[in-house]
Write a protein that holds these residues in place. Structure first.
Motif, mmCIF file in Angstrom:
data_model
loop_
_atom_site.group_PDB
_atom_site.id
_atom_site.type_symbol
_atom_site.label_atom_id
_atom_site.label_comp_id
_atom_site.label_asym_id
_atom_site.label_seq_id
_atom_site.Cartn_x
_atom_site.Cartn_y
_atom_site.Cartn_z
ATOM 1 N N TRP A 64 -0.962 55.488 -16.635
ATOM 2 C CA TRP A 64 -2.282 54.983 -17.171
ATOM 3 C C TRP A 64 -3.380 55.156 -16.461
ATOM 4 O O TRP A 64 -3.250 54.792 -15.286
ATOM 5 C CB TRP A 64 -1.849 53.367 -17.533
ATOM 6 C CG TRP A 64 -2.638 52.532 -18.275
ATOM 7 C CD1 TRP A 64 -4.021 52.562 -17.989
ATOM 8 C CD2 TRP A 64 -2.373 51.739 -19.450
ATOM 9 N NE1 TRP A 64 -4.870 51.548 -18.993
ATOM 10 C CE2 TRP A 64 -3.784 51.143 -19.798
ATOM 11 C CE3 TRP A 64 -1.478 51.254 -20.105
ATOM 12 C CZ2 TRP A 64 -3.802 50.235 -20.646
ATOM 13 C CZ3 TRP A 64 -1.469 50.517 -21.216
ATOM 14 C CH2 TRP A 64 -2.642 50.032 -21.588
ATOM 15 N N GLY A 93 -6.985 54.200 -21.050
ATOM 16 C CA GLY A 93 -7.386 52.849 -21.362
ATOM 17 C C GLY A 93 -8.765 52.694 -21.499
ATOM 18 O O GLY A 93 -9.269 51.411 -21.631
ATOM 19 N N CYS A 115 -6.477 54.787 -25.602
ATOM 20 C CA CYS A 115 -6.172 53.317 -25.919
ATOM 21 C C CYS A 115 -7.563 52.682 -25.780
ATOM 22 O O CYS A 115 -7.925 52.675 -24.583
ATOM 23 C CB CYS A 115 -5.063 53.062 -25.079
ATOM 24 S SG CYS A 115 -4.922 51.160 -25.116
ATOM 25 N N THR A 117 -9.376 49.352 -25.296
ATOM 26 C CA THR A 117 -8.950 48.262 -24.452
ATOM 27 C C THR A 117 -10.131 47.050 -24.968
ATOM 28 O O THR A 117 -11.216 47.263 -24.413
ATOM 29 C CB THR A 117 -8.646 48.313 -23.238
ATOM 30 O OG1 THR A 117 -7.747 49.387 -23.026
ATOM 31 C CG2 THR A 117 -8.044 47.122 -22.417
ATOM 32 N N LEU A 130 -5.285 46.028 -27.959
ATOM 33 C CA LEU A 130 -5.283 47.471 -27.447
ATOM 34 C C LEU A 130 -5.077 48.199 -28.966
ATOM 35 O O LEU A 130 -4.162 47.951 -29.828
ATOM 36 C CB LEU A 130 -3.948 47.816 -26.567
ATOM 37 C CG LEU A 130 -3.797 46.813 -25.444
ATOM 38 C CD1 LEU A 130 -2.404 47.494 -24.823
ATOM 39 C CD2 LEU A 130 -4.907 47.639 -24.488
ATOM 40 N N HIS A 156 -1.405 44.868 -30.113
ATOM 41 C CA HIS A 156 -1.652 46.402 -30.170
ATOM 42 C C HIS A 156 -0.933 47.086 -31.213
ATOM 43 O O HIS A 156 -0.190 46.551 -31.929
ATOM 44 C CB HIS A 156 -0.774 47.041 -28.686
ATOM 45 C CG HIS A 156 0.832 46.909 -28.810
ATOM 46 N ND1 HIS A 156 1.502 47.800 -29.390
ATOM 47 C CD2 HIS A 156 1.435 46.146 -27.937
ATOM 48 C CE1 HIS A 156 2.825 47.230 -29.292
ATOM 49 N NE2 HIS A 156 2.993 46.208 -28.366
#
Ligand SMILES: NC(=O)C1=CN([C@@H]2O[C@H](COP(=O)(O)OP(=O)(O)OC[C@H]3O[C@@H](n4cnc5c(N)ncnc54)[C@H](O)[C@@H]3O)[C@@H](O)[C@H]2O)C=CC1
Ligand SMILES: O=C(CO)[C@H](O)[C@H](O)COP(=O)(O)O
Length: 299
Positions: A64, A93, A115, A117, A130, A156
């Motif tokens: 990540w 992210g 992703c 966020t 997410l 998410h």
């Protein structure tokens, strides 16, 4: 599951904490040794270089990235490239530009998830929202981590193919600009207007049942409580601007009119003249409220 986390700032540290709290293992790396030490104190396995980071991860790597958008993402991916293959998954992210994410997904040897966020450092306890783009199998594979980092399974969703997660987050931020502008204008009129109002009281009563209640409005209430009804020393020069700019550019390209988001972005650029507008000062305090972005202060 074992997750490798690169970028341990305001947001990355929360990803570490929530992933550990859900019972997973975390290997943590940042250019800043202090940030690595903080993650280690929280229970992560510290890495003192990217090589050490990669060595500590198993054969199917789950990584990540929570570094600043732009060059830092490209530099990190270049350094990881030789250590990745098609069984690995990389999640970005951060607030990357969606077209950068499409390009990175094409060139990255691992499956790539972009992703978006939302929730900011102030939302850490609740978990994030997410918005994920990329291959379904990689999304499914990372689901336990997404469950931990998000508010839970409902926090998410896979939006679609590469780029779609960051596309949705970009537009989310455009909406954020417009909402901040609307609250800012309302409170500016209340502040300059006919009555000597306590703006914390106004925000509080609005937050209790009013049509316009929201988290941003709760952050307005917090701002007036902590800074005073005139926002004290909060200055009016508002930083940021990239995600709003991308949203407006996309509106032009798609021929979708975005007058509110455009106006909010223009106001932000206009704030750089430092002429003391109340709405911009509130925007500054709200960016601290949700993002822990530094509040510029006036003398
Ligand atoms: N603060 C916020 O409200 C939100 C931020 N984001 C996005 O999340 C990402 C991270 O944001 P923050 O945590 O607020 O930033 P931050 O500035 O607090 O943390 C970034 C961290 O990345 C590290 N870093 C930078 N380049 C690196 C590299 N090449 N290798 C390893 N570590 C590196 C820095 O040392 C720092 O610890 C950004 O893309 C940001 O736009 C997304 C949603 C909300
Ligand atoms: O993504 C965010 C919140 O949702 C970040 O706080 C972001 O930095 C906000 O954008 P800007 O810096 O342009 O105000």
């Amino acid at each position: 599951m074992q997750l490798g986390l690169i970028g341990l700032g305001r947001m990355g540290q929360i990803v570490v904490d929530r992933t550990l709290a859900a019972g997973h293992d975390v290997v943590a790396f940042d250019l800043d040794d202090e940030a690595v030490a903080t993650a280690a104190d929280a229970g992560a396995d510290p890495a003192d270089s990217l090589a050490d980071f990669v060595d500590q991860l198993g054969s199917e790597k789950r990584i990540w990235l929570m570094v600043p958008a732009g060059e830092a993402v490209d530099v990190t991916l270049e350094e990881l490239e030789d250590h990745l293959d098609g069984d690995d998954v990389v999640v970005d992210g951060g607030n990357s530009y969606f077209e950068d994410s499409v390009r990175r997904a094409e060139s990255c040897p691992a499956a790539y998830l972009d992703c978006g966020t939302s929730g900011g450092p102030a939302g850490a306890e609740l978990g994030f929202s997410l918005m994920v783009g990329g291959p379904q199998w990689a999304y499914d594979e990372l689901e336990p981590v997404f469950d931990a980092v998000a508010t839970g399974p409902d926090g998410h969703e896979r939006m679609g193919p590469a780029g779609s997660g960051h596309y949705v987050k970009m537009i989310h931020n455009g909406v954020e600009y417009a909402l901040m502008q609307a609250y800012g204008e309302g409170f500016e009129l209340l502040h300059e207007g006919r009555f000597d109002l306590d703006l914390e009281n106004v925000a509080s009563v609005w937050n209790n049942g009013a049509v316009i209640r929201s988290w941003l409005l709760e952050l307005c209430e917090e701002a007036f409580r902590e800074e005073g009804t005139d926002l004290g020393t909060v200055a009016d020069r508002v930083e940021g601007g990239s995600t709003g700019t991308w949203t407006v550019q996309e509106g032009l390209e798609q021929e979708v009119p975005l007058p509110l988001i455009y106006t909010a972005l223009s106001e932000r650029f206009g704030s750089r003249a430092d002429d003391g507008r109340f709405s911009r000062r509130l925007a500054n305090r709200l960016r601290y409220g949700f993002g822990r972005h530094e509040v510029p202060r006036r003398e």
